[in-house]
Design a protein around this motif. Structure first.
Motif, short mmCIF file in Angstrom:
data_model
loop_
_atom_site.label_atom_id
_atom_site.label_comp_id
_atom_site.label_asym_id
_atom_site.label_seq_id
_atom_site.Cartn_x
_atom_site.Cartn_y
_atom_site.Cartn_z
N ALA A 140 5.23 -8.26 -0.83
CA ALA A 140 6.68 -8.36 -0.88
C ALA A 140 7.17 -9.64 -1.54
CB ALA A 140 7.25 -8.27 0.53
N GLY A 141 6.25 -10.54 -1.88
CA GLY A 141 6.63 -11.79 -2.53
C GLY A 141 7.12 -12.86 -1.58
N LEU A 142 6.85 -12.71 -0.28
CA LEU A 142 7.25 -13.69 0.72
C LEU A 142 6.03 -14.44 1.24
CD1 LEU A 142 9.73 -11.58 2.90
CD2 LEU A 142 10.33 -13.59 1.54
N PRO A 143 6.23 -15.63 1.80
CA PRO A 143 5.13 -16.28 2.50
C PRO A 143 4.69 -15.41 3.69
CG PRO A 143 6.90 -17.84 2.07
CD PRO A 143 7.44 -16.49 1.74
N VAL A 144 3.40 -15.15 3.79
CA VAL A 144 2.87 -14.28 4.84
C VAL A 144 1.75 -14.99 5.58
CG1 VAL A 144 1.78 -12.07 5.38
CG2 VAL A 144 3.39 -12.22 3.47
N VAL A 145 1.86 -15.01 6.90
CA VAL A 145 0.77 -15.49 7.75
C VAL A 145 0.24 -14.29 8.53
CG1 VAL A 145 0.19 -16.88 9.79
CG2 VAL A 145 1.59 -17.85 7.96
N THR A 157 -0.60 -16.07 2.63
CA THR A 157 -0.32 -17.49 2.45
C THR A 157 -1.10 -18.33 3.45
OG1 THR A 157 1.92 -16.79 1.84
CG2 THR A 157 1.55 -19.15 2.14
N GLY A 158 -1.27 -17.79 4.65
CA GLY A 158 -2.04 -18.47 5.69
C GLY A 158 -2.60 -17.46 6.66
N VAL A 159 -3.61 -17.87 7.42
CA VAL A 159 -4.22 -16.98 8.40
C VAL A 159 -4.63 -17.76 9.63
CG1 VAL A 159 -6.48 -17.23 7.28
CG2 VAL A 159 -6.08 -15.30 8.81
N VAL A 160 -4.39 -17.15 10.79
CA VAL A 160 -4.91 -17.67 12.06
C VAL A 160 -5.89 -16.63 12.57
CG1 VAL A 160 -4.35 -18.49 14.37
CG2 VAL A 160 -2.72 -18.85 12.50
N TRP A 161 -7.12 -17.03 12.80
CA TRP A 161 -8.14 -16.06 13.19
C TRP A 161 -9.03 -16.65 14.27
CZ3 TRP A 161 -13.57 -16.45 12.11
CH2 TRP A 161 -13.93 -17.62 11.45
N SER A 162 -9.81 -15.77 14.91
CA SER A 162 -10.75 -16.19 15.95
C SER A 162 -12.16 -15.77 15.55
CB SER A 162 -10.37 -15.57 17.29
OG SER A 162 -9.10 -16.03 17.72
N ARG A 304 3.85 -21.47 13.99
CA ARG A 304 3.70 -22.87 13.58
C ARG A 304 3.22 -22.95 12.13
NH1 ARG A 304 1.05 -23.30 18.71
NH2 ARG A 304 2.42 -24.23 20.29
N LEU A 305 2.22 -22.15 11.81
CA LEU A 305 1.67 -22.19 10.45
C LEU A 305 2.70 -21.70 9.44
CD1 LEU A 305 -0.54 -22.71 8.45
CD2 LEU A 305 -1.60 -20.53 9.08
N LEU A 306 3.44 -20.65 9.78
CA LEU A 306 4.46 -20.15 8.86
C LEU A 306 5.54 -21.21 8.64
CD1 LEU A 306 5.56 -17.90 7.11
CD2 LEU A 306 6.65 -16.91 9.14
N CYS A 307 5.96 -21.89 9.70
CA CYS A 307 6.98 -22.94 9.57
C CYS A 307 6.47 -24.07 8.67
CB CYS A 307 7.37 -23.48 10.94
SG CYS A 307 8.39 -22.37 11.93
N GLU A 308 5.22 -24.46 8.87
CA GLU A 308 4.66 -25.53 8.04
C GLU A 308 4.53 -25.08 6.59
OE1 GLU A 308 1.05 -26.98 9.78
OE2 GLU A 308 1.95 -27.13 11.78
N THR A 309 4.24 -23.82 6.39
CA THR A 309 4.16 -23.28 5.03
C THR A 309 5.54 -23.31 4.37
OG1 THR A 309 2.31 -21.84 5.62
CG2 THR A 309 3.57 -21.26 3.65
N LEU A 310 6.56 -22.87 5.09
CA LEU A 310 7.91 -22.85 4.54
C LEU A 310 8.42 -24.26 4.24
CD1 LEU A 310 9.49 -20.15 6.89
CD2 LEU A 310 8.95 -19.88 4.46
N ALA A 311 7.96 -25.24 5.02
CA ALA A 311 8.38 -26.63 4.82
C ALA A 311 7.53 -27.35 3.79
CB ALA A 311 8.34 -27.39 6.14
#
Length: 334
Positions: A140-145, A157-162, A304-311
């Motif tokens: 979609a052309g948006l930042p994606v976590v 754009t970012g990933v949180v994984w275990s 948190r990661l999405l906010c840091e990406t947007l900033a």
């Protein structure tokens, strides 16, 4: 000659403006705005200087004006597997997202199709590469976590994984230490990365211990009746099975009646464990050993990661690992 005293930026009754932030950081208003929004070509040193000045002055952006001037909406979108919204893991994940978003001053909108409202970014939980809705969202052309890794062609754009490989290996080793030599695995039939990782890990572990794999698959989101049927067939065909590990949320508790009807005693002649902890695991009789995936923390960490990406504070491709733990209970105390 002016007689009034100069205004103190951020002082009582005089909120700081973007001009105050720019002046304090020694940059233009455009650069200050770009740094605060995470847009434009702004060096890391300049961005940090602007952020530090904004915090020092107590600068709070005017959201209404900012939304009119830019595409910023202060809203993020969330997508989870549509037919599993009642599962405890996903509900805890949603609460984690909502709580952290509220702390960040963001609204959250749940999306179930590939058509997105105007949002600043997107969180996708358990993305499946063969799901057309997920494919649309990822492109979609948006930042994606993403919560867990995505196996499709578009990189998030970012990933949180275990680390599910390590956690399942620890669980299987625990079962072996309790005497199990023929553990079976009831997997979810899905292309999600965590599911495929569990299946690969189980197969590898069996090969390393010279054990024939007893792998059965159930549809993603299968009903208790379907799960009980799979376990009943397994125990009838492979009576030597001395442990069962269920991948899906709630599955281990759901199959308890079938295990008892087969004349087996959980925690004695058959060990039982789950790859997802939940209230059902804690309140089952006996309580069931499970892996605590910490879904509420997962949801919060994605925000948190999405906010840091947007900033602009986290570079594209950032990956973070969320620790998970095995909780040993009576079902594996043989």
């Amino acid at each position: 000659m002016p007689t009034g005293s100069p205004r103190t930026p951020g002082g009582p009754g005089t909120p700081a403006t973007i001009a105050d932030v720019a002046r304090g950081a020694g940059v233009s208003k455009t650069t200050a705005s770009d740094a605060l929004r995470g847009h434009g070509r702004v060096s890391d040193a300049t961005r940090q200087a602007v952020l530090h000045t904004a915090r020092r002055l107590g600068y709070v952006p005017n959201r209404s004006a900012r939304s009119l001037r830019t595409s910023v909406t202060d809203t993020i979108a969330l997508h989870i597997p549509e037919f599993l919204t009642s599962a405890e893991y996903y509900m805890s994940f949603v609460f984690g997202v909502a709580e952290q978003a509220a702390r960040a001053g963001l609204n959250v909108t749940l999306v179930s199709s590939g058509r997105l409202p105007q949002v600043d970014g997107l969180i996708v939980c358990d993305p499946m590469p063969d799901n057309p809705v997920v494919d649309q969202l990822m492109n979609a052309g948006l930042p994606v976590v993403t919560a867990e890794r995505y196996g499709g062609g578009q990189e998030p754009t970012g990933v949180v994984w275990s680390d599910h490989e390590t956690s399942l290996t620890e669980l299987l080793d625990h079962l072996r230490a309790r005497g199990a030599r023929r553990p079976a695995f009831i997997a979810s039939d899905t292309s999600a990365d965590w599911t495929l990782t569990l299946q690969r890990t189980y197969t590898r572990w069996c090969a390393e211990h010279d054990t024939r794999p007893l792998l059965r698959k159930a549809p993603f989101g299968a009903s208790p009746e379907v799960l009980r049927g799979a376990v009943g067939e397994l125990l009838a065909a492979r009576p030597e099975t001395d442990a069962i590990v269920c991948a899906a949320d709630g599955a281990a508790a759901a199959v308890l009646p079938e295990i008892r009807s087969a004349g087996r005693v959980v925690g004695e002649d058959l060990l039982l464990a789950s790859c997802v902890d939940s209230l059902a695991m804690r309140t089952a009789e006996p309580p069931i050993t499970a892996i605590d995936l910490r879904p509420r923390h997962m949801g919060a960490e994605c925000v948190r990661l999405l906010c840091e990406t947007l900033a602009g504070e986290a570079p594209p491709g950032t990956a973070r690992t969320l620790p998970i733990d095995m909780i040993v209970r009576a079902s594996t105390h043989a």
